[in-house]
Scaffold this active site. Structure first.
Site, PDB file in Angstrom:
ATOM      1  N   SER A 148      59.292   2.725 -10.172  1.00  0.00           N
ATOM      2  CA  SER A 148      59.254   1.974  -8.911  1.00  0.00           C
ATOM      3  C   SER A 148      57.876   1.736  -8.299  1.00  0.00           C
ATOM      4  CB  SER A 148      60.117   2.664  -7.873  1.00  0.00           C
ATOM      5  OG  SER A 148      61.455   2.303  -8.075  1.00  0.00           O
ATOM      6  N   SER A 152      61.471  -0.242  -7.062  1.00  0.00           N
ATOM      7  CA  SER A 152      61.982  -0.332  -5.712  1.00  0.00           C
ATOM      8  C   SER A 152      60.903  -0.521  -4.641  1.00  0.00           C
ATOM      9  CB  SER A 152      62.783   0.925  -5.381  1.00  0.00           C
ATOM     10  OG  SER A 152      61.946   2.064  -5.356  1.00  0.00           O
ATOM     11  N   LYS A 201      55.825   2.921   2.447  1.00  0.00           N
ATOM     12  CA  LYS A 201      57.183   2.624   1.974  1.00  0.00           C
ATOM     13  C   LYS A 201      58.193   3.278   2.910  1.00  0.00           C
ATOM     14  CE  LYS A 201      60.028   2.881  -2.255  1.00  0.00           C
ATOM     15  NZ  LYS A 201      60.115   3.378  -3.640  1.00  0.00           N
TER      16      LYS A 201
HETATM   17  N1  GLN Z   1      64.458   0.887 -11.361  1.00  0.00           N
HETATM   18  C1  GLN Z   1      64.780   2.271 -11.519  1.00  0.00           C
HETATM   19  C2  GLN Z   1      66.125   2.556 -10.894  1.00  0.00           C
HETATM   20  O1  GLN Z   1      66.724   1.648 -10.451  1.00  0.00           O
HETATM   21  C3  GLN Z   1      63.692   3.129 -10.960  1.00  0.00           C
HETATM   22  C4  GLN Z   1      63.718   3.236  -9.493  1.00  0.00           C
HETATM   23  C5  GLN Z   1      62.630   4.124  -8.963  1.00  0.00           C
HETATM   24  O2  GLN Z   1      61.675   4.440  -9.654  1.00  0.00           O
HETATM   25  N2  GLN Z   1      62.820   4.560  -7.729  1.00  0.00           N
HETATM   26  O3  GLN Z   1      66.561   3.660 -10.839  1.00  0.00           O
END
Ligand code: GLN
Length: 489
Positions: free
Chosen positions: A177, A153, A75
């Site tokens: 995410s 994400s 990532k």
């Molecule tokens: N979807 C969540 C957010 O937008 C979690 C994102 C994540 O786990 N990095 O914050």
């Protein structure tokens, strides 16, 4: 392409049935052919071939680490020395780290090969990978011919694993995410206990919630990859000094007598009936293998989303203060003085969702509002964590849905931030409590899209979590693959 898993490729390499160079070359070609998915921001084929050659030399001598010669995707939130690391943001568009994150350093030490850096929501903020400065990622699964998001994400990593553009990938999970994209692309995603993997060298979003973890084709692969990612690290004071167990070994033994809790508050009004039906099926599958199913209560669940969406932006607003256009990253031109430089660089460099989080975070931390928002959210966080401690007096793991629905279309949730945030309803509690969570592919919707189930474990008990995950995976027998529409070959 290969149908290899980490485990089977490892065994084939050891038995000299294939070389790392052959495996890596095949993946480089698959990655190139899959550019329409936009899963990778940066491809590193030359580096991959160099690493593969070094692995082959070690394997020829009968040496090598746990991941020797295995091609992985990283990532683009993990700093990689000498390789551009963007965090999906224009503000870091030209950032080449002079150091390596601890997690990736551990992977290279174990012999893994880097294929490239995967796409993500900007600074890991999002659930659809649509906020990336490098553009959206497409899910290998489609609804007919309609293109879908891969979740976020870690959308690029999910898409890369689901489309077989790597053997496995790293992700990070602050509120879901790893698990949400894993669930809606039909792969396995594990968010370890907070502290199990070092956060050093990972671009910070919300430091008290961020955790790195594996995204893989199978539960066994998640066990293998976690074993190499995890370590104590003097550079991250929140990393644990508990020894890293042999997670693959922990898969053995079955789940007879395991107490599986079903939290009643996760039965949400308005959730699609398919989700509830799959959840029931999951409980049946575990019961059939000897587990005991118990209903438990996590009474503060309904406060989890608002708590998360105060704590995470608050920490983000502080973490993102460092991007000022002075030391590194994007710098605005034609500015009048230092304040103008800060303002213009940040206005140009950050996307809208990141700006929204910084505004919310700054607001909830500001004097006069701190007590009403941030301080209350911290209290709720304690109550949410306490709910789990209480539930674990009655059970060993919890079983819940992973997401409220399957993959959705591009743009379908982007006008309404609250609708987007609802994607995290089953996952954020786990981060707030610092616990490990595992998403396992469990079935398809009537429309043929993957759905996952989530298992939640006790702190630092990834072994039991993975063993329960293996039981779920075995019963679900999810062998579906997306049809390859993205490459001509
Ligand atoms: N979807 C969540 C957010 O937008 C979690 C994102 C994540 O786990 N990095 O914050």
């Amino acid at each position: 392409m290969s149908n290899f898993t980490l485990a089977s490729a490892r065994d084939a390499l050891k038995a000299k049935k294939i070389s790392s160079k052959e495996l890596t070359t095949a993946y480089i070609k698959a990655v190139e052919a899959a550019r329409p998915l936009n899963a990778y921001i940066t491809e590193t084929p030359d580096k991959a071939l160099e690493m593969a050659a070094a692995s082959d030399a070690r394997l020829a001598k009968g040496e090598g680490g746990a991941l020797e010669g295995l091609p992985l995707a990283i990532k683009d939130l993990f700093c990689t020395k000498g390789v551009r690391t963007t965090a999906g943001s224009k503000i870091l568009g030209n950032f080449i780290p002079p150091y390596e994150s601890t997690v990736t350093a551990n992977l290279w030490k174990a012999g893994a090969v880097m294929l490239g850096k995967t796409n993500l929501d900007e600074f890991a903020m999002g659930s659809s990978n649509e906020t990336s400065a490098s553009g959206p990622v497409f899910n290998p699964w489609r609804d007919g011919t309609k293109k879908l998001v891969p979740g976020g994400s870690s959308g690029g990593s999910a898409s890369a694993v689901a489309g077989d553009l790597c053997l496995a990938a790293t992700g990070t999970d602050t509120g879901g995410s790893i698990r949400q994209p894993a669930a809606i692309t039909g792969i396995v995603g594990l968010k370890p206990t907070y502290g199990r993997c070092s956060r050093w060298g990972i671009v910070a979003f919300a430091s008290s919630l961020d955790q790195a973890g594996p995204m893989t084709k199978t539960v066994r692969d998640a066990a293998i990859l976690l074993g190499s990612m995890a370590s104590i690290d003097p550079k991250d004071s929140t990393s644990t000094d508990l020894p890293v167990p042999d997670y693959e070994k922990a898969l053995e033994g079955g789940i007879k007598g395991l107490r599986v809790g079903i939290p009643r508050e996760y039965r949400m009004d308005g959730a699609p009936p398919e989700i509830a039906a799959l959840w029931d099926k999951g409980a049946e599958w575990l019961k059939a293998q000897g587990a005991e199913i118990v209903e438990v209560s996590l009474p503060h669940t309904k406060y989890a989303l608002p708590t998360y969406y105060i704590v995470a932006p608050a920490e983000a607003s502080s973490n993102l203060a460092r991007y000022d256009g002075v030391r590194f990253g994007h710098r605005a031109k034609d500015v009048k003085g230092i304040t103008d430089l800060y303002e213009k660089s940040r206005a140009e460099g950050f996307g809208l969702e990141v700006q929204r989080r910084i505004l919310i975070g700054t607001y909830v931390l500001s004097s006069g509002y701190y007590d009403a928002y941030y301080a209350r959210a911290q209290k709720l966080r304690t109550l949410i964590a306490r709910d789990f401690t209480e539930a674990y007096t009655q059970c060993d793991v919890l079983l819940t849905p992973a997401t409220p629905g399957p993959a959705f279309g591009l743009g379908e949730n982007s006008d309404d931030p609250v609708a987007m945030y609802l994607n995290d309803v089953f996952t954020v509690t786990v981060n707030l409590a610092g616990l490990p969570g595992l998403s396992v592919p469990a079935g398809l919707t009537a429309g043929g899209l993957p759905l996952g189930l989530q298992l939640i474990g006790k702190a630092f008990d990834e072994g039991t979590l993975l063993r329960a995950g293996l039981a779920l995976e075995t019963a679900a027998n999810f062998t579906h693959k997306p049809a390859n529409w993205w490459s001509a070959s």
